[in-house]
Scaffold this active site. Structure first.
Site, mmCIF file in Angstrom:
data_model
loop_
_atom_site.group_PDB
_atom_site.id
_atom_site.type_symbol
_atom_site.label_atom_id
_atom_site.label_comp_id
_atom_site.label_asym_id
_atom_site.label_seq_id
_atom_site.Cartn_x
_atom_site.Cartn_y
_atom_site.Cartn_z
ATOM 1 N N ASN A 1 6.607 -17.280 -4.063
ATOM 2 C CA ASN A 1 5.511 -17.170 -2.959
ATOM 3 C C ASN A 1 4.606 -15.709 -3.117
ATOM 4 O OD1 ASN A 1 3.908 -16.939 -0.431
ATOM 5 N ND2 ASN A 1 5.573 -16.180 0.765
ATOM 6 N N ALA B 1 -23.726 45.436 -24.800
ATOM 7 C CA ALA B 1 -22.382 44.839 -25.003
ATOM 8 C C ALA B 1 -21.355 45.569 -24.122
ATOM 9 C CB ALA B 1 -21.807 44.863 -26.406
ATOM 10 N N ARG C 1 10.323 0.605 -0.332
ATOM 11 C CA ARG C 1 10.731 0.973 -1.860
ATOM 12 C C ARG C 1 9.788 1.902 -2.451
ATOM 13 N NH1 ARG C 1 10.696 -5.637 -2.556
ATOM 14 N NH2 ARG C 1 9.727 -5.446 -0.424
ATOM 15 N N ASN D 1 5.670 -3.427 -4.575
ATOM 16 C CA ASN D 1 6.624 -2.838 -3.892
ATOM 17 C C ASN D 1 7.317 -1.496 -4.074
ATOM 18 O OD1 ASN D 1 6.678 -5.312 -2.093
ATOM 19 N ND2 ASN D 1 7.309 -6.330 -3.849
ATOM 20 N N ALA E 1 1.236 -3.491 8.070
ATOM 21 C CA ALA E 1 1.755 -2.806 9.034
ATOM 22 C C ALA E 1 2.805 -2.388 8.605
ATOM 23 C CB ALA E 1 2.088 -3.919 10.212
ATOM 24 N N THR F 1 6.699 -10.212 8.814
ATOM 25 C CA THR F 1 5.237 -10.937 8.532
ATOM 26 C C THR F 1 4.856 -11.947 9.612
ATOM 27 O OG1 THR F 1 6.114 -12.275 6.832
ATOM 28 C CG2 THR F 1 5.128 -10.442 6.144
#
Ligand code: UD1
Ligand code: CA
Length: 487
Positions: free
Chosen positions: A176, A429, A18, A234, A13, A84
């Site tokens: 994390n 030609a 960045r 990010n 979402a 989050t």
């Protein structure tokens, strides 16, 4: 077999500030596929009871990509409360109230994690009986990530976001990964208790860990085996790094499958490309989209093919092609530009400095040099002379040029479409062909050549050209005279 006790939530979402982009972060491409699609593909491999995807920023665009890849995915709309934690709080309402299994939460911007790593994490969680298990990673540059804060006994204490971390916490290099397994009940209970008392004023999912621990539940952080798998995207520097990493894996995968790749560092292959064995890829080659290459074909050097089909044994050198079909044994390049709708049949040739578009070139037919062939059908066994141009556009409409079988055209012909050249016809030609040429005819459109003798000496007297011309003409006269005497 479907794991009925596993629900997966994919977080997608966020805006991805960045990235500084009009395109939502999770829709930026990696190996030709949107970032979020990599995460969904991995989720799908785990065969869970349900995949819930949380969207908000550019909601419709993201939801469309999600549904295209995974039609069964449940789309959850996040409200205006950011974070989050809020995303998961809303997603969990999409689960049946009596769901008592495990919830695996995946960040939509961590695309390199593989199903095997996640399977192990879920298994570890189930064996340990913890309320929450977090995937962590020890990285050389932890800045920007949430830090894993451990107690003196090594157990997980909590996760502190970079922006909330003290200098000492920022020195922690275990981060994390944004991947968590929760017991559904424990997660539901704690989501209701999330605060927004942090530097970003958001509901952090990471706070659930601390809340669970305080409530007396076990929580654990398990380091991933290979740290790069946990890298999040990010910004665009990280996008490029992840892209290079994934490309190296893809190239290696093809090498182990029997494809010769001379220079992996300059070879880029989308995830969606298919190669047969004994294909050879030379340096500076990019194969994109739905491109397929059959066995024994040689691609490159310096070639880009997007959504192209290359037949067995074909060679494609220094070429740019999109939505083109190159038949078996055909030869393309160097320096060819194949635009959409080009179909080069078996053993045909598109040569140097040739551009084609909506062009069907028949079996064994050749367009070898310096030509533009657009909106054209060419039969079998045809040779197009150097410098051919199909004038397909009259300022208003595009028109077709149709060339039959075994036609030989001259150097420097212009075909003013719509026009047809019959089977077996020949063209002189420099001819500009405005009218149809019947089968077997010779078409000439250039006026007969006229030589005006002595023009240079008369009109440019005293120049170098006049001098050499005069010398050449008197030598010629003397020569003619002696020949007459001899004869
Ligand atoms: C998050 C973690 C951080 C971890 C990092 C790993 C939190 C608070 N922090 O930080 O500990 O080290 O991921 O990559 O979770 N999203 C939503 N709704 C929102 C906000 C974000 O769905 O309201 C989605 C984003 O689209 C993204 C994912 O969640 O796919 C992570 O969001 P992002 O803002 O990138 O979190 P990080 O700051 O990277
Ligand atoms: Ca992130």
């Amino acid at each position: 077999m479907t794991d009925q006790n596993l629900a997966i939530i994919v977080l997608a979402a966020g805006q991805g500030t960045r990235m500084k982009s009009a395109t939502p972060k999770v829709l930026h491409h990696l190996a030709g596929v949107p970032i979020v699609t990599h995460v969904l593909a991995t989720a799908r491999e785990l065969d869970p009871a349900v995949v819930l995807t949380v969207v908000r920023h550019e909601r419709d665009k993201v939801a469309e990509v999600v549904t295209a890849h995974l039609p069964s995915a449940v789309i959850i709309d996040q409200d205006e409360t950011p974070g989050t934690g809020r995303a998961v709080e809303q997603a969990i309402d999409g689960l049946p109230a009596d769901f008592g299994g495990e919830v695996l939460v995946l960040n939509g911007d961590v695309p390199l994690l593989d199903a095997e790593t996640l399977r192990e994490l879920v298994a570890h969680h189930r064996e340990s009986g913890a309320a929450a298990t977090v995937l962590s990673s020890v990285v050389p540059d932890p800045s920007g990530y949430g830090r894993i804060v451990r107690r003196a006994d090594g157990g997980l204490d909590r996760i502190v976001e970079h922006k909330d971390a003290t200098a000492a916490q920022r020195a922690i290099d275990e981060i994390n990964a944004g991947v968590y397994v929760f017991g559904a009940g424990a997660l539901r209970d704690q989501l209701a208790n999330l605060s927004i008392a942090n530097a970003q004023g958001e509901k952090y999912l990471t706070e659930v860990i601390e809340l669970l621990r305080r409530a007396g539940s076990d929580v654990a952080a398990v380091p991933v085996g290979e740290p790069w798998k946990a890298e999040g995207i990010n910004d665009r520097a990280q996008l490029a790094e992840a892209g290079a990493r994934l490309n190296a894996l893809i190239v290696r995968g093809w090498q182990l499958n029997g494809v010769t790749v001379q220079d992996p560092a300059t070879t880029w292959i989308d995830l969606t490309v298919t190669l047969d064995n004994d294909v050879t890829i030379l340096p500076g080659t990019q194969l994109k989209g739905a491109t397929t290459v059959a066995k024994d074909a040689v691609i490159g050097p310096d070639t880009t093919l997007v959504d192209c089909e290359v037949g067995a044994g074909a060679t494609v050198k220094r070429t740019d092609g999109t939505l083109a079909v190159i038949g078996a044994g055909a030869s393309v390049g160097p320096f060819s530009y194949l635009r959409p709708g080009t179909v080069l049949s078996e053993n045909g040739k598109i040569g140097t400095f040739v551009e084609t578009k909506n062009a069907h070139i028949g079996l064994g037919s050749k367009v070898p040099h310096l030509s533009y062939v657009g909106d054209t059908t060419i039969g079998e066994g045809v040779n197009i002379g150097a410098g051919a141009i199909t004038a397909n556009y009259d300022d208003i409409d595009k028109h077709r040029t149709e060339i039959g079988d075994d036609v030989h055209t001259g150097a420097h012909n212009v075909f003013v479409a719509p026009v047809r050249i019959g089977d077996g016809a020949k063209i002189g030609a420099g001819a500009v062909i405005r009218k149809d040429v019947p089968a077997g005819a010779l078409a000439l459109s250039v006026a007969p050549q006229r030589n005006i003798e002595g023009w240079v000496e008369k009109n440019r007297p005293g120049t170098a050209a006049a001098e050499v011309a005069e010398r050449a003409r008197s030598a010629q006269k003397a020569d003619d005279g002696s020949q007459r005497q001899d004869g």
